[in-house]
Design a protein around this motif. Structure first.
Motif, short mmCIF file in Angstrom:
data_model
loop_
_atom_site.label_atom_id
_atom_site.label_comp_id
_atom_site.label_asym_id
_atom_site.label_seq_id
_atom_site.Cartn_x
_atom_site.Cartn_y
_atom_site.Cartn_z
N UNK A 214 -27.34 18.37 -8.35
CA UNK A 214 -26.24 17.90 -7.50
C UNK A 214 -24.94 17.95 -8.31
N UNK A 215 -23.83 18.13 -7.60
CA UNK A 215 -22.53 18.26 -8.27
C UNK A 215 -21.45 17.50 -7.50
N UNK A 216 -20.43 17.11 -8.24
CA UNK A 216 -19.24 16.49 -7.64
C UNK A 216 -19.58 15.28 -6.76
N UNK A 217 -20.35 14.36 -7.32
CA UNK A 217 -20.75 13.18 -6.57
C UNK A 217 -19.62 12.14 -6.54
N UNK A 218 -19.53 11.43 -5.43
CA UNK A 218 -18.61 10.30 -5.30
C UNK A 218 -19.13 9.39 -4.20
N UNK A 219 -18.63 8.16 -4.15
CA UNK A 219 -19.01 7.26 -3.05
C UNK A 219 -17.86 6.28 -2.81
N UNK A 220 -17.87 5.66 -1.62
CA UNK A 220 -16.77 4.79 -1.21
C UNK A 220 -17.29 3.40 -0.83
N UNK A 221 -16.47 2.41 -1.08
CA UNK A 221 -16.85 1.02 -0.80
C UNK A 221 -17.14 0.79 0.68
N UNK A 222 -16.49 1.54 1.55
CA UNK A 222 -16.70 1.33 2.98
C UNK A 222 -18.13 1.68 3.41
N UNK A 223 -18.86 2.39 2.55
CA UNK A 223 -20.23 2.79 2.89
C UNK A 223 -21.24 1.69 2.57
N UNK A 224 -20.82 0.60 1.91
CA UNK A 224 -21.77 -0.43 1.48
C UNK A 224 -22.58 -1.02 2.63
N UNK A 225 -21.98 -1.38 3.78
CA UNK A 225 -22.81 -1.91 4.87
C UNK A 225 -23.88 -0.91 5.33
N UNK A 390 -30.02 14.18 -12.38
CA UNK A 390 -29.18 14.27 -13.59
C UNK A 390 -27.75 13.82 -13.31
N UNK A 391 -27.64 12.75 -12.50
CA UNK A 391 -26.32 12.23 -12.14
C UNK A 391 -26.42 10.72 -11.94
N UNK A 392 -25.48 9.98 -12.54
CA UNK A 392 -25.52 8.51 -12.46
C UNK A 392 -24.33 7.94 -11.68
N UNK A 393 -23.65 8.79 -10.91
CA UNK A 393 -22.50 8.34 -10.13
C UNK A 393 -22.89 7.24 -9.15
#
Length: 426
Positions: A214-225, A390-393
């Motif tokens: 996997x590449x270019x991982x990100x996440x957003x706080x709005x996804x928590x629920x 192999x990603x800890x994002x």
């Protein structure tokens, strides 16, 4: 310093030296076994699966043939000695006199390979765990000085085996702690750290790649629920998997003629594989396809029906595989279920609720969540899936969701396939 003190000090030093040496050997042998089993299984599973695509009649032939060979080997080569899976490891660590016999190494290696290659809908993880645990068990019997470290050396083998399969030494350590040992001693830290270090070093020497890139991982706080929702649903799905395995094993145990078990199990497998080829073997080939471009997928009715069918049938075909004599466990099925569950939920949220979540995040987190709930080991699941990609994002959301899924599952049903026994359930 008097002579008695010197003798005691020298004895402790020699004992530590021997523990270090035996831990190095256990780590190398267990990791080598795990790498060989993983690569051999992947190679032949791909070949056999391709044959079923070209000629679907093999979907009938392979399951019954594979289960029949396993039965023959158990009956005539391994002298009717059954494989109980990880419960064998528990029985050995809980009893000073109950040891894992050396035949468990070839038995689990061969049977695990045959089960998956011929379409059995499970994975080689439990086969690797028991075989590598046996390496530790055999090592501790070689000298009297190791007798008191039986659990630690068995755990060292398990930790190295898991490290080899999932490219994560931390997952190896945590699995041996959370699931097998459940206690930390100085000897545990020494032996297991050495074993996983050797295993991880071997992976680098052999240039073993992560299973999913996997590449270019990100996440957003709005996804928590939505992550929380995924954790709850994953916990429910894991209970369904656990109850399926226990139910099928209980029902198949009532069948006295073993070949009837093979026939019934093969029929369930063959019919399911005809409808959903994604269920063949470990299922990692199917997970890799949804890793290609999950963020670009568009939900359709046929896709929803396919995903629901897969999620309903996977626990059933896994259970039929194990109950009819196949060798394996719930590691790979949990990862498989979690991947498809996470993607389905993300696509539904985006299409019908305008959630604008990132589907690949749900695939990865779903894998960890279902595994965490299935084996009641959230930290193992966390580092294992991070090692696989192999990603800890996604470390933080995976941790939260793993804890939610575990306690959701425990609230509904307090047992796993490892911890359940009829006496405890009464």
């Amino acid at each position: 310093m008097n002579n008695t003190t010197k003798i005691k000090k020298n004895y402790r030093f020699i004992k530590v030296q021997k523990l270090v040496i035996v831990s190095i050997l256990i780590g190398f042998l267990s990791a080598f076994l795990g790498v060989i089993l993983k690569n051999t299984t992947e190679y032949y599973e791909e070949i056999f699966f391709h044959k079923t695509v070209v000629n679907p009649i093999f979907l009938v032939v392979f399951p019954v043939f594979g289960l029949s060979i396993i039965y023959f080997l158990r009956e005539y080569v391994f002298k009717k000695k059954e494989n109980k899976g990880i419960k064998e490891v528990f029985e050995s660590t809980n009893s000073p006199s109950n040891n894992l016999p050396s035949y468990k190494i070839p038995s689990h290696f061969i049977n695990g390979l045959l089960t998956v290659v011929f379409g059995g809908s499970t994975g080689i993880e439990v086969s690797t765990v028991v075989a590598s645990a046996t390496i530790g068990s055999v090592a501790q019997r070689k000298q009297n000085v190791f007798r008191q470290y039986k659990t630690e050396l068995i755990c060292a083998g398990v930790a190295a085996g898991i490290t080899a399969l999932f490219s994560s030494p931390i997952a190896g350590l945590l699995f041996s702690l959370e699931v097998i040992s459940r206690k930390v001693t100085r000897a545990f830290i020494l032996t297991n750290l050495i074993a996983v270090s050797i295993a991880f070093g071997l992976l680098h020497l052999l240039d073993e790649k992560p299973l999913f890139a996997v590449h270019n991982m990100t996440w957003h706080l709005r996804a928590i629920p939505y992550f929380i929702l995924l954790g709850i649903i994953a916990g429910i799905n894991s209970v369904y998997l656990t109850r399926c395995v226990l139910f099928f094993k209980a029902q198949f145990s009532k069948i006295k003629v073993h070949y009837y078990k093979i026939i019934f199990g093969s029929v369930i497998l063959s019919v399911s594989l005809f409808v959903f080829p994604q269920l063949y073997g470990e299922g990692y080939h199917a997970i890799k396809t949804i890793f290609i471009n999950p963020n670009g997928m568009v939900l359709s009715l046929s896709m929803v029906l396919t995903f629901i069918g897969i999620l309903v049938l996977k626990p059933i075909v896994t259970s039929a595989t194990l109950a009819s004599g196949g060798d394996g466990g719930v590691f790979a099925p949990s990862l498989f279920i979690g991947a498809f569950l996470g993607l389905l939920l993300a696509l539904i949220l985006n299409q019908y609720f305008n959630a604008n979540v990132i589907p690949i995040n749900f695939v990865i987190i779903g894998m960890a969540a279902v595994l965490s709930a299935s084996i009641h080991a959230p930290f193992t699941a966390l580092f294992l899936v991070c090692g696989l990609t192999n990603d800890y994002t996604l470390f933080l959301p995976i941790l939260v969701v793993c804890l939610i899924s575990k306690y959701t599952a425990k609230l509904i049903y307090p047992f796993t396939v490892y911890s359940y026994s009829p006496s405890l359930a009464k």
